[in-house]
Each structure stands twice: as C-alpha cells, then as structure tokens.
Design an enzyme around this catalytic site. Structure first.
Site, mmCIF file in Angstrom:
data_model
loop_
_atom_site.group_PDB
_atom_site.id
_atom_site.type_symbol
_atom_site.label_atom_id
_atom_site.label_comp_id
_atom_site.label_asym_id
_atom_site.label_seq_id
_atom_site.Cartn_x
_atom_site.Cartn_y
_atom_site.Cartn_z
ATOM 1 N N LYS A 117 0.994 -0.997 0.097
ATOM 2 C CA LYS A 117 -0.168 -0.001 0.028
ATOM 3 C C LYS A 117 0.885 1.112 -0.003
ATOM 4 O O LYS A 117 2.046 1.202 0.244
ATOM 5 C CB LYS A 117 -0.953 -0.073 1.038
ATOM 6 C CG LYS A 117 -1.962 -1.290 1.413
ATOM 7 C CD LYS A 117 -2.640 -1.330 0.123
ATOM 8 C CE LYS A 117 -3.999 -2.551 0.268
ATOM 9 N NZ LYS A 117 -3.796 -3.858 0.636
HETATM 10 C C1 LIG Z 1 -5.118 -4.363 1.257
HETATM 11 C C2 LIG Z 1 -6.558 -4.719 1.047
HETATM 12 C C3 LIG Z 1 -7.456 -5.169 2.104
HETATM 13 C C4 LIG Z 1 -6.805 -5.607 3.284
HETATM 14 O O1 LIG Z 1 -5.980 -5.367 3.855
HETATM 15 P P1 LIG Z 1 -4.904 -6.075 4.942
HETATM 16 O O2 LIG Z 1 -4.105 -4.950 5.448
HETATM 17 O O3 LIG Z 1 -3.968 -6.862 4.215
HETATM 18 O O4 LIG Z 1 -5.842 -6.974 5.836
HETATM 19 C C5 LIG Z 1 -8.746 -5.196 2.143
HETATM 20 N N1 LIG Z 1 -9.507 -4.256 0.991
HETATM 21 C C6 LIG Z 1 -8.651 -3.893 0.134
HETATM 22 C C7 LIG Z 1 -9.450 -3.215 -1.171
HETATM 23 C C8 LIG Z 1 -7.508 -3.900 -0.205
HETATM 24 O O5 LIG Z 1 -6.516 -3.631 -1.108
#
Ligand SMILES: *Cc1c(COP(=O)(O)O)cnc(C)c1O
Length: 373
Positions: free
Chosen positions: A184
């Site tokens: 992210k």
């Molecule tokens: C990355 C992501 C998640 C989950 O995040 P985590 O921290 O890996 O649990 C949920 N929804 C979307 C759209 C994502 O891109």
C-alpha cells in the site's frame, strides 16, 4: 546489459525508518506501546482530530468496524464484487450477507446508480472500495446512506492520501479503514488503521482488538465483550511513523509516473486506461485492461516477465471464487466486474521508480502486444 527485474511494486523504506525500528527492538518494549500511541495521534492529526485506532491488518479492522456498526447475523451489507476478497469475507465473518452491486465501467468502483435497487429491509451498511486509490464519489455515497439510514464502512485500504471535494479520505465520513500492507502507499509491513466517529466507538474498537479486556488503574481487569487479538506492534508503528511524513511526496511521485504512462502508452495497443483523475486519486495502482481480443492474461504476464517486467492482477471478480459460488453466485451476474476482472493488469508503479522505468514498461508492452512478424 540486462536491467534488473522491475516488480509491479516495492516499498520505499529509508535508513531513518530502519534505524527507528532498530531503536524499538533495542528498547525492551517491542509489542503495542508508545510508538503505537504516537502513530495513532499523528494519524488522528492528519484526519482532522477524528479518533484513529491501529490494528494488525485492515481485514481485522473491517470486521471490527462492522461489529462497531452493529452489523451481525441476518443483516445485509452492500459492496462491490471487484475488490480484494477481504472486503466480502469480513461480511461473512460477522455472520452477515454480502450483497454485491456491479461496478461502473468508467471508475471500476461500485455503481452508485445501482445501490438503491439492492437495498432491502435487512440492509444495514455499505462497504465502498476505492479501487487503485480512486475514491468512490463521497457526496453521492453519503447522500444515499443518509437517505436510506445506512452505516458506511469505507474500505479505503488503497486510498491513503486520496481526496474528495478538497478533503482527504478519512478526515470525514463514517467508519474509514486503511491498510498498511507492504504494497500500500503507506506501509507498516502489515497493519492498518480505522477512523471512528467518537471515543465510545474507539473504546469498543480497543476492546475488540484485544480480547475484550478493560484494565483498571488498580491492576484489575474485566472482559465484557468477545474480542480477538489484532493489536499492532511498536516495531510496525515505527515503520509507519517513518512513512507518514513521506506520504505526500510518495503520492506526488506516483502521480508523476502515472502521467508519464498516459503520455507514453501507445493508443494503438488497444489498452483501456483508467480514468486520468489527478484531482482525487492517490495512484495506488496503474491498471489498464488488456484488449478484449488480445492475448490471454496469463500469456501476457509471462511475456512481460520475459521482458523483465512484473505485472500483477488486482483483482478477479470475487463472486466467482468457489466460496461465493457455493453461496449461489455465478457467471453473468455482474458483467462489468467480470469483464474488468478478466482483463485488468497492474503495471509497475511505486515511488522509487525512475521515469526511464515507465518507458521500459511501455517499450515492453509495444513488443508484447504488437509482435513483429
Ligand atoms: C489490502 C486490502 C485489504 C486488506 O488489507 P490487509 O491489511 O491486508 O488486511 C482490504 N481491502 C482492499 C481493497 C485492499 O486493497
């Protein structure tokens, strides 16, 4: 000269952040502690003073946010079928039913025109997803939520630093969840944060993330709700504290690279490009759709790999996974999400990329999509 492999993403961790992590490891306090409180305060300041709580993943936070919103067995939650599967899994995890609404082919986000037709007396909440960091129209979304008296749990996992109406995502709205997963725009390796409405909700979130425990000043404790184990560590928070001051520069660099893709990609390749929205998006990903009549995606990914370029897939339509088919979902149900889910590819985009890397990707696309006879 062979250039090194170019992955589709890579985190930018500077030496000061690595040193700060070392400091935590040497301090004798490596789990939840002062760095987490400091990071929560910094995030809260960024989001206009709203309460912010950290957890070990956005998945855990989305599930806990649904509990905070009072969503449970028998309830329905409206969401998009074009997301990371976590978005729908958390609805099942609290015993509720995900009700999917197809996406708008232009934004690839939930089609706001179709939400109201999906509302039933059981509908309790909407989970919008800002795919690739392009925000769902918050004015229209909250207008629907207010009119229909629904809670909103924003899955803004990809939208850290994205904006709507001049305001940053997270600084307004109902419950807003961000992910700090390694891929992210801001990372803590794993982790996430939830923006809440008030201290009562924040207090409940604190209990849900750590066994439901309330501690008293005299050393005693009580448990009055069923909580899990989803606290973040100070090791992770130290990474986040190192990342946060760099977030805006990271996102500006992402936007520059995205602009270069728009300038350099040959329209004759037949790729369907994402909206060129430099007002709202944080450019979490740059995702064209492969030409409908072009090469199959696995062959395309393999050919790009042979050119030294990493390509990701985010995401196939999630209602076609076995778990969701077993719940009655099927092909043809959400044609837009299915079409995008079959053709979408994630090209390299991360702050440490050079302009020349974009050119390299474009040159590879030229070779792969228009092979010379
Ligand atoms: C990355 C992501 C998640 C989950 O995040 P985590 O921290 O890996 O649990 C949920 N929804 C979307 C759209 C994502 O891109």
């Amino acid at each position: 000269m062979t250039l090194p492999f170019l992955p589709f993403t890579r985190p930018s961790i500077d030496e000061a952040t690595i040193a700060a992590v070392g400091e935590v490891l040497r301090s004798g306090w490596i789990t939840t502690g002062p760095r987490c409180r400091e990071f929560e305060a910094a995030l809260s300041a960024r989001f206009g003073g709203r309460p912010v709580r950290l957890a070990s993943s956005a998945t855990a936070l989305l599930e806990m946010a649904l509990r905070v919103a009072g969503v449970g067995p028998g309830d329905e939650v409206i969401t998009t079928p074009l997301s990371w599967v976590a978005t729908a899994n958390v609805v099942l995890a609290v015993g509720a039913t995900p009700v999917f609404v197809d996406v708008d082919p232009a934004t690839r986000n939930i089609d706001l025109d179709r939400i109201e037709a999906a509302i039933t007396p059981r509908t309790q909440a909407i989970i919008p997803v800002d795919l690739a960091g392009l925000p769902v129209d918050r004015d229209r979304l909250y207008e629907i939520a207010r009119r229909q008296r629904l809670r909103v749990v924003e899955d803004a996992a990809q939208a850290m630093g994205a904006r709507w109406g001049g305001r940053e995502i997270g600084s307004f709205g109902d419950l807003v969840s961000f992910s700090f997963h390694a891929n992210k725009n801001l990372t803590t390796s794993e982790g996430g944060c939830l923006v809440l409405n008030d201290e009562t909700e924040a207090r409940l979130l604190e209990k849900l993330r750590l066994q439901g425990v309330t501690r008293f000043a005299d050393g005693g404790m009580d448990v009055d709700v069923l909580g899990g184990k989803a606290n973040l560590t100070d090791v992770a928070a130290a990474i986040g504290l190192g990342q946060l001051p760099q977030l805006d520069a990271f996102n500006r660099r992402r936007a520059e690279l995205a602009r270069r893709y728009f300038e350099r990609l040959d329209p004759a390749l037949g790729l369907a490009l994402p909206p060129a929205d430099f007002e709202h998006s944080n450019w979490h990903m740059f995702q064209p759709l492969l030409p409908a009549a072009g090469p199959a995606r696995p062959a395309f990914i393999e050919a790009m790999r042979a050119q030294g370029i990493g390509v990701g897939v985010h995401y196939p339509a999630l209602h076609l996974f076995t778990l969701y088919r077993a719940r009655g979902h099927h092909e043809g149900e959400f044609p837009q999400a299915e079409d995008i889910g079959r053709r979408i590819v994630t090209l390299p985009l991360f702050p440490a990329m050079a302009d020349a890397d974009v050119d390299r990707v474009c040159a590879a696309l030229q070779r792969v999509l228009r092979p010379q006879p």
